[in-house]
Design an enzyme around this catalytic site. Sequence first.
Site, PDB file in Angstrom:
ATOM      1  N   TRP A 124     -17.642   2.903  25.584  1.00  0.00           N
ATOM      2  CA  TRP A 124     -17.799   3.016  27.043  1.00  0.00           C
ATOM      3  C   TRP A 124     -18.404   4.351  27.459  1.00  0.00           C
ATOM      4  O   TRP A 124     -19.253   4.407  28.356  1.00  0.00           O
ATOM      5  CB  TRP A 124     -16.470   2.767  27.753  1.00  0.00           C
ATOM      6  CG  TRP A 124     -16.068   1.328  27.684  1.00  0.00           C
ATOM      7  CD1 TRP A 124     -14.974   0.811  27.059  1.00  0.00           C
ATOM      8  CD2 TRP A 124     -16.766   0.188  28.227  1.00  0.00           C
ATOM      9  NE1 TRP A 124     -14.945  -0.557  27.173  1.00  0.00           N
ATOM     10  CE2 TRP A 124     -16.027  -0.959  27.886  1.00  0.00           C
ATOM     11  CE3 TRP A 124     -17.948   0.038  28.953  1.00  0.00           C
ATOM     12  CZ2 TRP A 124     -16.434  -2.251  28.253  1.00  0.00           C
ATOM     13  CZ3 TRP A 124     -18.356  -1.245  29.322  1.00  0.00           C
ATOM     14  CH2 TRP A 124     -17.598  -2.358  28.971  1.00  0.00           C
ATOM     15  N   ASP A 214     -13.099   8.643  32.973  1.00  0.00           N
ATOM     16  CA  ASP A 214     -12.923   7.189  33.089  1.00  0.00           C
ATOM     17  C   ASP A 214     -11.551   6.873  32.505  1.00  0.00           C
ATOM     18  O   ASP A 214     -11.337   7.003  31.301  1.00  0.00           O
ATOM     19  CB  ASP A 214     -14.040   6.499  32.288  1.00  0.00           C
ATOM     20  CG  ASP A 214     -13.875   4.984  32.213  1.00  0.00           C
ATOM     21  OD1 ASP A 214     -12.889   4.448  32.766  1.00  0.00           O
ATOM     22  OD2 ASP A 214     -14.742   4.326  31.582  1.00  0.00           O
ATOM     23  N   LYS A 238      -6.693  -3.567  34.231  1.00  0.00           N
ATOM     24  CA  LYS A 238      -5.834  -3.418  33.046  1.00  0.00           C
ATOM     25  C   LYS A 238      -4.398  -3.214  33.528  1.00  0.00           C
ATOM     26  O   LYS A 238      -3.616  -4.133  33.546  1.00  0.00           O
ATOM     27  CB  LYS A 238      -6.247  -2.252  32.153  1.00  0.00           C
ATOM     28  CG  LYS A 238      -7.708  -1.930  32.116  1.00  0.00           C
ATOM     29  CD  LYS A 238      -8.524  -2.846  31.258  1.00  0.00           C
ATOM     30  CE  LYS A 238      -9.943  -2.313  31.121  1.00  0.00           C
ATOM     31  NZ  LYS A 238     -10.823  -3.227  30.447  1.00  0.00           N
TER      32      LYS A 238
HETATM   33  C1  LIG Z   1     -12.766   2.279  29.615  1.00  0.00           C
HETATM   34  C2  LIG Z   1     -13.668   1.313  30.308  1.00  0.00           C
HETATM   35  N1  LIG Z   1     -14.647   1.791  31.086  1.00  0.00           N
HETATM   36  C3  LIG Z   1     -15.492   0.978  31.728  1.00  0.00           C
HETATM   37  C4  LIG Z   1     -15.375  -0.401  31.616  1.00  0.00           C
HETATM   38  C5  LIG Z   1     -16.312  -1.285  32.362  1.00  0.00           C
HETATM   39  O1  LIG Z   1     -15.639  -1.785  33.438  1.00  0.00           O
HETATM   40  P1  LIG Z   1     -16.172  -2.992  34.340  1.00  0.00           P
HETATM   41  O2  LIG Z   1     -16.232  -4.185  33.479  1.00  0.00           O
HETATM   42  O3  LIG Z   1     -15.134  -3.048  35.411  1.00  0.00           O
HETATM   43  O4  LIG Z   1     -17.484  -2.586  34.876  1.00  0.00           O
HETATM   44  C6  LIG Z   1     -14.355  -0.935  30.838  1.00  0.00           C
HETATM   45  C7  LIG Z   1     -14.203  -2.404  30.721  1.00  0.00           C
HETATM   46  O5  LIG Z   1     -13.381  -2.926  30.057  1.00  0.00           O
HETATM   47  C8  LIG Z   1     -13.485  -0.067  30.162  1.00  0.00           C
HETATM   48  O6  LIG Z   1     -12.497  -0.529  29.393  1.00  0.00           O
END
Ligand SMILES: Cc1ncc(COP(=O)(O)O)c(C=O)c1O
Length: 422
Positions: A124, A214, A238
């Site tokens: 991510w 994040d 989550k």
């Molecule tokens: C740590 C993290 N950041 C970003 C994201 C992306 O999030 P989204 O699918 O809400 O755009 C996720 C998705 O699982 C994630 O686990």
Amino acid sequence: MADFSQQLAQRASTINLNAGPSPLPDAALLTAAASLLSYPQTPGMGIAEISHRSAAFDQVVLDANKDLRTLLEIPDNYRVLWMQGGGLTQFAATVLNLAAWYRIKHQLAPQDDVEGWYAVTGSWSKKAAEEGARMSISARKVFDGKKHGAAGKFTGIASVDQWDVPQLEENARKPAFVYFCDNETVDGIEFGGPGSAAAFPFEAFDPEVPIVADMSSNFLSRPVDVSKYGIIYAGAQKNLGPSGVTLVIVREDLIVDLDAAVQYGGARVPAMLSYKNMADSNSMYNTPPTFAIYVCSLVLRSLLVSPPLPLPSPTARPLAPLSDFADQKSSLVYAEIDASSGFYVGTADAATRSRMNVTFRLPNGGEELEKKFVKEASEKGIKGVNGHRSVGGIRTSIYNAVTLEHVKTLVAFMRDFQERNQ
Ligand SMILES: Cc1ncc(COP(=O)(O)O)c(C=O)c1O
């Protein structure tokens, strides 16, 4: 009220270890189900059927903000924003807002470059750095976990003395921000994992540079010193609520008028991505995902009034029970992995393995055995244990709504599976 006994029985015989969206507390869902039909403050109209500009919905947001502030001990100089577009949208929004803040602060010329520094510890943050680069900043990796890990994979976080943090000359321009992902959901890597002192190395960076985190997948799983951050954000899906809403906690002085940055070379940014627009409108710049926010408010309330473990002491921080709970549950699974004589092998280094997403492989049997594991787990009611499609393997996600009993059942299954297949 509708009779949900069948649905509740189905839930009781299911262990939901999905990585997100993931399980939510029964009590919150039951209240939400009833409120969909008729919300107590607006009898005859469901919570998803009332105006986001109504007093009743205003109160939902006020309560959610208050509970979140209490749980996370958010200082007064931070704003809480409820935004849309998920974590991925924040990959861009954090950059666009902070680049504008930086351009105004330093009165840059249009051709001047803005740097953002990224600690890339997993899939991510890698994606976030790529999106940062797309937003016309220079995205510099101050740590690249793929170079550190075995076989070019993300396996852990090196100590900061092995990072590539540029030492800036006295008058050199600083980066606009330093970005990291606190828990890498795909790779099972977390800053400050169980039994480790490896929290994010704030001390390695200039205190004037805002730190962006994040926290999508470990939000509300332990106390956080919010004052160390410029921005914390988390997709709700989550530990907090349904998908569709993303929480952003941003320090007030970083919130700027994006249009005012245009004369300093800032980009024209969609109004929906502006933290100022969201802050000025109390997150009601347009129609927000009202039902998702409502469910988040119920989850926040349940964490506050009935945490899964008692407060360890009257002076303990409000999220201390959730931290203990996460340690307790994840250490059971890691202990099983570590005691399996290599039948199960964790994919992350012990010091930085995640308390939320336990990732492992079954090296002796390869993908076939992993498929069998996922299939048999599912037949036993243990759902969602396949690894992320990009990396394969097994991932058991143990968020706040997963109980200790669930984890004990998972561990018993792992042991039984090993006995039958080694
Ligand atoms: C740590 C993290 N950041 C970003 C994201 C992306 O999030 P989204 O699918 O809400 O755009 C996720 C998705 O699982 C994630 O686990």
